[in-house]
Design a protein around this motif. Structure first.
Motif, PDB file in Angstrom:
ATOM      1  N   PHE A 164      15.695   7.647  -2.578  1.00  0.00           N
ATOM      2  CA  PHE A 164      14.553   8.392  -3.109  1.00  0.00           C
ATOM      3  C   PHE A 164      13.226   7.693  -2.783  1.00  0.00           C
ATOM      4  O   PHE A 164      12.203   8.346  -2.593  1.00  0.00           O
ATOM      5  N   MET A 165      13.259   6.348  -2.695  1.00  0.00           N
ATOM      6  CA  MET A 165      12.027   5.635  -2.384  1.00  0.00           C
ATOM      7  C   MET A 165      11.588   5.919  -0.950  1.00  0.00           C
ATOM      8  O   MET A 165      10.399   6.108  -0.667  1.00  0.00           O
ATOM      9  N   ARG A 166      12.541   5.964  -0.023  1.00  0.00           N
ATOM     10  CA  ARG A 166      12.199   6.246   1.375  1.00  0.00           C
ATOM     11  C   ARG A 166      11.802   7.713   1.557  1.00  0.00           C
ATOM     12  O   ARG A 166      11.019   8.032   2.455  1.00  0.00           O
ATOM     13  N   LYS A 167      12.375   8.567   0.742  1.00  0.00           N
ATOM     14  CA  LYS A 167      11.936   9.968   0.792  1.00  0.00           C
ATOM     15  C   LYS A 167      10.467  10.078   0.389  1.00  0.00           C
ATOM     16  O   LYS A 167       9.689  10.818   0.986  1.00  0.00           O
ATOM     17  N   GLU A 168      10.112   9.328  -0.632  1.00  0.00           N
ATOM     18  CA  GLU A 168       8.770   9.426  -1.191  1.00  0.00           C
ATOM     19  C   GLU A 168       7.735   8.671  -0.365  1.00  0.00           C
ATOM     20  O   GLU A 168       6.590   9.112  -0.238  1.00  0.00           O
ATOM     21  N   PHE A 169       8.159   7.527   0.208  1.00  0.00           N
ATOM     22  CA  PHE A 169       7.199   6.646   0.881  1.00  0.00           C
ATOM     23  C   PHE A 169       7.706   6.234   2.257  1.00  0.00           C
ATOM     24  O   PHE A 169       8.894   5.989   2.453  1.00  0.00           O
ATOM     25  N   LEU A 170       6.762   6.106   3.167  1.00  0.00           N
ATOM     26  CA  LEU A 170       7.048   5.603   4.519  1.00  0.00           C
ATOM     27  C   LEU A 170       6.433   4.224   4.674  1.00  0.00           C
ATOM     28  O   LEU A 170       5.286   3.984   4.256  1.00  0.00           O
ATOM     29  N   PHE A 246      -0.296  -5.928  15.608  1.00  0.00           N
ATOM     30  CA  PHE A 246       0.654  -4.991  15.001  1.00  0.00           C
ATOM     31  C   PHE A 246      -0.099  -3.875  14.295  1.00  0.00           C
ATOM     32  O   PHE A 246      -1.301  -3.983  14.001  1.00  0.00           O
ATOM     33  N   ILE A 247       0.641  -2.797  14.053  1.00  0.00           N
ATOM     34  CA  ILE A 247       0.083  -1.646  13.341  1.00  0.00           C
ATOM     35  C   ILE A 247       0.996  -1.351  12.160  1.00  0.00           C
ATOM     36  O   ILE A 247       2.212  -1.185  12.322  1.00  0.00           O
ATOM     37  N   ASP A 248       0.421  -1.317  10.985  1.00  0.00           N
ATOM     38  CA  ASP A 248       1.168  -1.024   9.771  1.00  0.00           C
ATOM     39  C   ASP A 248       0.973   0.447   9.419  1.00  0.00           C
ATOM     40  O   ASP A 248      -0.159   0.904   9.232  1.00  0.00           O
ATOM     41  N   PHE A 249       2.085   1.186   9.358  1.00  0.00           N
ATOM     42  CA  PHE A 249       2.058   2.595   8.961  1.00  0.00           C
ATOM     43  C   PHE A 249       2.622   2.713   7.545  1.00  0.00           C
ATOM     44  O   PHE A 249       3.701   2.158   7.260  1.00  0.00           O
TER      45      PHE A 249
END
Length: 673
Positions: A164-170, A246-249
């Motif tokens: 659920f955390m990965r669903k909510e946040f990237l 680096f690039i943080d998304f």
């Protein structure tokens, strides 16, 4: 191909519709020699003709795609290409789209020559690490030197309810490629197919002169993509002294939003059941301890040592903690479960505590990242007690002491699991005690040296030394001390190659005391040494004791443009006493040299006392720790450590030999000084 039945861990199929469609003619057309490629090959490096990487995220899955073609001119690259492992998580699938080689201008499909095995990836399960990860082992037969290998594949993670955390946040960190490879064409794309806006932050990118550019933050709405597209590209940062760009998304959120999202998950768990209901025996033991300090120590010891730590990767990624009653009943849990149980126990004994999120491995980078709960990979407990703030890792074992004497945890950034919280910075710290307090007595009489070393360790050092003595063979421990003293007494410069055991005769080491409340561990080492003096090339004799542990070479040798030096040393105190039955030079420069160093980050003093037959030194070192040394202060900080290394970390005495000629030589030497 040998495996006809595909595993759910991998499949052989075409790419998804968000990935490019590349036919064989296009592939061959992409692989063209050029002045740029020829130069790399002439320099003895392999060459990547093209690399097309895509990261795709939606509300139901995360996927990574790559299509790459590179030379196999180096045997090491040929070996790694012939056999590789791909680790996939639960509900993650490795998708193979193409495996080919271009050999003498002919494109050859290598999937028929590919053998695939799926193995469990549980090589650490004995340490309490549980994971349903699988390891996809891929072996390609008949790859040859000077082939050009083309692979096209994807990894797709489909979210379940547990995710659920990965669903909510990237959260995804793109790191620019290795400086080894040169690319004819290089392309990276990030595709946002989520309903939420994704922020991205470019960090440690540099201008043409190599200066770091200011971080740049931009946003991607649903359906938008970010693209890096380069030709004849080599990533040119200094891998030894610079951080790779680096690039943080991350899903666009702030820390307050995130703390308000996660805190109800924990509050719900805290309120499931009271400690008196599910742990009456533990409550009975707690109630029987009248002293609050000892009660707190017992609570921490119980959760750390009586509840087994199990790292369940799938549960950890979910971020929803196990109920404390289940943790107590099963006597096992991950860091979230153990931390929640400890907080519930501390609530019962009226000690103010909260759960906090940390990431020790990436702590330095958190200040550069965008706010995200997925930045954190560990949970510990923050305790406020008698005016002090302490952090306890409930997963640690074999730690001892009242709260102020327990092991200290070094880190900087944390998010407290409460409502309306910002990311917090752990304050710099000065130890109220010495991590090591050591007294060395070295007496030389009739050319026999008697050495006695009494060392008291406290805090982290006491915990470590206690474990070391418990788990290490006594002979190995003595050899370790002998080896240390071989250099400390400077014997490495006049009897190198000698069996150290023959130098330190009758060496013995014993535990003197072990105070579990003060967390103090004291040991004593004794040895007899024939010919105790160091003798130089001119046959001059010296009695010396220089403990190189006092010299912080990590500070003296530190060289990095982007990283700051992390200051994490202990308070240390040493008393060294040297005596002899010989006459000594009481005015020798280094024998009488003292030092006082005061700067914002540590205080250091060395104080001497010299008599006609000996010399003593007391070294006192007190640093301010748990902070990064600012770049503008670092050279002064480094130079202060150079001053310590300039004979201020021990003591030596020069023997004046008997006889007229020796006295004349001594007087002549004094005139030259």
């Amino acid at each position: 191909m040998e495996n006809i039945i595909e595993s759910e861990s991998y499949k052989i199929q075409k790419p998804e519709n968000w990935a490019p469609t590349i036919n064989d003619d296009q592939l061959i057309d992409y692989i063209k020699e050029s002045d740029f490629s020829n130069k790399q090959v002439e320099e003895g490096r392999d060459f990547c003709y093209f690399l097309d990487k895509i990261y795709y995220t939606s509300d139901t899955e995360n996927s990574e795609y790559a299509c790459v073609a590179y030379t196999l001119n180096e045997p090491a690259n040929l070996e790694s290409a012939s056999a590789k492992d791909v680790v996939v998580e639960e509900n993650e699938t490795y998708l193979i789209h193409r495996i080919s080689v271009l050999r003498d201008g002919v494109l050859i499909d290598k999937i028929p020559d590919t053998k695939i095995k799926v193995l469990d990836s549980e090589n650490q399960s004995e340490g309490g690490i549980l994971s349903s990860n699988k390891k996809v082992n891929i072996t390609i037969k008949d790859l040859r030197l000077y082939d050009i290998l083309i692979t096209e594949d994807s990894r797709t993670k489909v979210f379940t309810d547990r995710d659920f955390m990965r669903k909510e946040f990237l959260k995804y960190v793109y790191v620019t490629p290795s400086t080894y490879w040169a690319y004819g064409k290089y392309k990276f794309s990030f595709i946002n197919d989520r309903k939420e806006t994704i922020a991205y932050k470019k960090t440690f990118f540099r201008d043409e002169e190599g200066n770091v550019l200011e971080p740049e933050i931009n946003y991607l709405k649903k359906g938008e993509r970010f693209v890096i597209d380069k030709e004849n590209y080599i990533n040119s940062f200094d891998a030894n002294r610079e951080i790779a760009p680096f690039i943080d998304f991350a899903t666009d959120r702030n820390w307050v939003d995130l703390s308000n999202y996660i805190s109800p998950l924990y509050e719900e768990i805290y309120s499931k059941a009271s400690l008196t209901e599910f742990a009456p025996k533990l409550v009975e033991k707690l109630d029987a301890i009248p002293d609050q300090d000892e009660k707190l120590q017992f609570a921490i010891d119980y959760v750390q040592n009586h509840v087994y730590y199990i790292y369940n990767a799938d549960e950890m990624n979910g971020h929803k903690p196990q109920e404390p009653s289940v943790t107590y009943e099963n006597k096992q849990g991950d860091c979230k479960a153990k931390s929640v149980l400890l907080k519930v126990v501390l609530d019962y004994i009226n000690v103010d505590a909260s759960v906090v999120l940390v990431n020790f491995n990436s702590d330095h980078y958190i200040k550069y990242y965008l706010p995200s709960l997925l930045t954190f990979n560990h949970v510990i407990v923050k305790i406020n007690y008698k005016g002090g703030t302490y952090f306890v890792d409930a997963t640690s074992r074999d730690e001892f002491g009242l709260i102020e004497n327990r092991g200290y945890i070094y880190f900087m950034h944390y998010l407290e699991v409460k409502t309306n919280q910002e990311l917090q910075i752990k304050e710099p710290y000065k130890f109220p005690y010495y991590g090591i307090n050591e007294k060395a007595d070295f007496s030389a009489q009739n050319n026999i040296g008697i050495l006695k070393l009494v060392s008291t360790y406290k805090g982290n050092r006491a915990n470590y030394m206690r474990k070391y003595f418990k788990n290490t063979n006594k002979r190995e421990i003595i050899d370790s001390w002998n080896n240390f003293l071989f250099y400390t007494l400077n014997y490495s410069n006049d009897r190198n190659g000698t069996d150290i055991r023959t130098i330190f005769k009758d060496a013995a080491i014993e535990i003197v005391s072990d105070d579990k409340k003060l967390n103090e561990f004291t040991i004593q080492y004794n040895a007899t040494i024939e010919n105790p003096y160091f003798i130089d090339a001119e046959k001059n004799r010296f009695l010396m004791y220089f403990d190189r542990n006092v010299v912080k070479n990590t500070a003296r040798d530190f060289m990095h443009t982007d990283l700051s030096f992390w200051h994490n040393f202990d308070n240390e105190k040493y008393e060294i006493n040297l005596t002899t039955d010989q006459k000594i030079d009481t005015q020798e420069k280094y024998t009488i040299q003292e030092s006082t160093i005061t700067n914002p980050y540590f205080d250091f003093t060395s104080r001497k006392k010299v008599t006609k037959n000996g010399a003593s030194i007391i070294v006192d070192y007190k640093p301010l720790i748990n902070l990064e040394i600012p770049s503008e202060d670092f050279e002064d900080f480094r130079n202060a450590h150079h001053e310590i290394a300039d004979s201020n970390y021990g003591v030596g005495i020069d023997i004046i030999e008997q006889g007229l000629m020796n006295m004349l030589k001594y007087r002549f030497k004094k005139r030259l000084k």
